[in-house]
Enzyme design. Sequence first.
Site, mmCIF file in Angstrom:
data_model
loop_
_atom_site.group_PDB
_atom_site.id
_atom_site.type_symbol
_atom_site.label_atom_id
_atom_site.label_comp_id
_atom_site.label_asym_id
_atom_site.label_seq_id
_atom_site.Cartn_x
_atom_site.Cartn_y
_atom_site.Cartn_z
ATOM 1 N N LYS A 16 0.862 -1.191 0.000
ATOM 2 C CA LYS A 16 0.000 0.000 0.000
ATOM 3 C C LYS A 16 0.891 1.231 0.000
ATOM 4 O O LYS A 16 1.818 1.325 0.807
ATOM 5 C CB LYS A 16 -0.864 -0.010 1.260
ATOM 6 C CG LYS A 16 -1.601 1.275 1.537
ATOM 7 C CD LYS A 16 -1.566 1.683 3.016
ATOM 8 C CE LYS A 16 -0.187 2.092 3.463
ATOM 9 N NZ LYS A 16 -0.104 2.769 4.770
ATOM 10 N N ASP B 40 -5.378 0.827 8.965
ATOM 11 C CA ASP B 40 -5.121 0.600 7.538
ATOM 12 C C ASP B 40 -5.915 -0.575 6.969
ATOM 13 O O ASP B 40 -5.801 -0.878 5.789
ATOM 14 C CB ASP B 40 -3.628 0.331 7.309
ATOM 15 C CG ASP B 40 -2.862 1.604 7.016
ATOM 16 O OD1 ASP B 40 -3.504 2.630 6.708
ATOM 17 O OD2 ASP B 40 -1.619 1.568 7.086
HETATM 18 O O1 C5P Z 1 -4.334 1.299 13.858
HETATM 19 P P1 C5P Z 1 -2.888 0.948 13.787
HETATM 20 O O2 C5P Z 1 -2.530 -0.167 14.730
HETATM 21 O O3 C5P Z 1 -2.400 0.717 12.420
HETATM 22 O O4 C5P Z 1 -2.116 2.243 14.295
HETATM 23 C C1 C5P Z 1 -0.905 2.194 14.978
HETATM 24 C C2 C5P Z 1 -0.741 3.477 15.782
HETATM 25 O O5 C5P Z 1 -0.614 4.580 14.897
HETATM 26 C C3 C5P Z 1 -1.915 3.814 16.677
HETATM 27 O O6 C5P Z 1 -1.818 3.186 17.916
HETATM 28 C C4 C5P Z 1 -1.779 5.327 16.783
HETATM 29 O O7 C5P Z 1 -0.782 5.666 17.712
HETATM 30 C C5 C5P Z 1 -1.259 5.720 15.412
HETATM 31 N N1 C5P Z 1 -2.330 6.145 14.489
HETATM 32 C C6 C5P Z 1 -2.934 7.372 14.665
HETATM 33 N N2 C5P Z 1 -3.913 7.777 13.797
HETATM 34 C C7 C5P Z 1 -4.292 6.993 12.756
HETATM 35 C C8 C5P Z 1 -3.678 5.741 12.555
HETATM 36 C C9 C5P Z 1 -2.693 5.344 13.432
HETATM 37 O O8 C5P Z 1 -2.596 8.102 15.595
HETATM 38 N N3 C5P Z 1 -5.254 7.431 11.933
#
Ligand code: C5P
Length: 268
Positions: free
Chosen positions: A10, A125
Amino acid sequence: MRAKAFAPAKINLALHVTGQREDGYHLLDSLVMFADIGDHLEVALAPDMSLEVTGPRSAGVPRDDRNLCWRAAELAGVTARITLDKHLPAAAGIGGGSSDAAAVLRALSDLTGTTPSQAGQLGADLPVCLHASACRMEGIGEQITPMELPALPAVLVNPGVETPTPAIFKALRHKDNPPMSALPDRPGAGALIDWLATQRNDLEPPACAQQPIIDEVLAALSPARLARMSGSGATCFGLCDTEQAARELAAQIAQARPDWWVTACTLR
Ligand code: C5P
């Protein structure tokens, strides 16, 4: 019965951070496309869960419920035998783990006819990786608008350093940046690249500050029409006019930096 699924890399061609929610998650406005390179998975329903990881990037990939593939099957309410042929670097800003989990959900949907509605629980994601073709992504990643965009020849480069997503978001100084400007109507590849050059990845400056080698990656990609970091890094992409130009630039960078992960691909 077994089902095969492809988990493409991606790429966030632009990634604007436009705000932060009370729960800490950031609001995004991002243009996303998918590469024709990625991981290959095979999934079969089985009495017990198992995960086998093979391939050139299999070292260090967890084989248990730390792996999003495993958690995707659990979320779907089944036990499965999963084989993951790993080609993408992990924790690299190109959605490796999320794309693998989305591929498991696609394969399970082929086998069982259902897709869990809570896929977003597996990560911000996940929705975009389930979509797996060109789109605009907003909210924290749950709002997906499909886009018709021309295919773009590209070079992907990862220098082998990690830029953990939470730390990069935390280091971002301004969280309320402007969203992407209006996209040109039905752009050709050249017009799309010209427009992208006026957009940003807001996570690039904090990632470069933490891992200055990313600046070297961007410099190596500078012969491309546009060079930028994807996601929270450290993988960067260069967009080229032709597939041959992308292959030549990839060969040149791979020769100069044999320790880097370098590949030519096409984004769609
Ligand atoms: O959701 P995911 O596990 O991929 O995201 C990892 C970290 O990235 C989250 O815990 C957060 O700290 C940050 N994040 C964020 N805003 C988003 C996506 C991710 O702050 N839209």
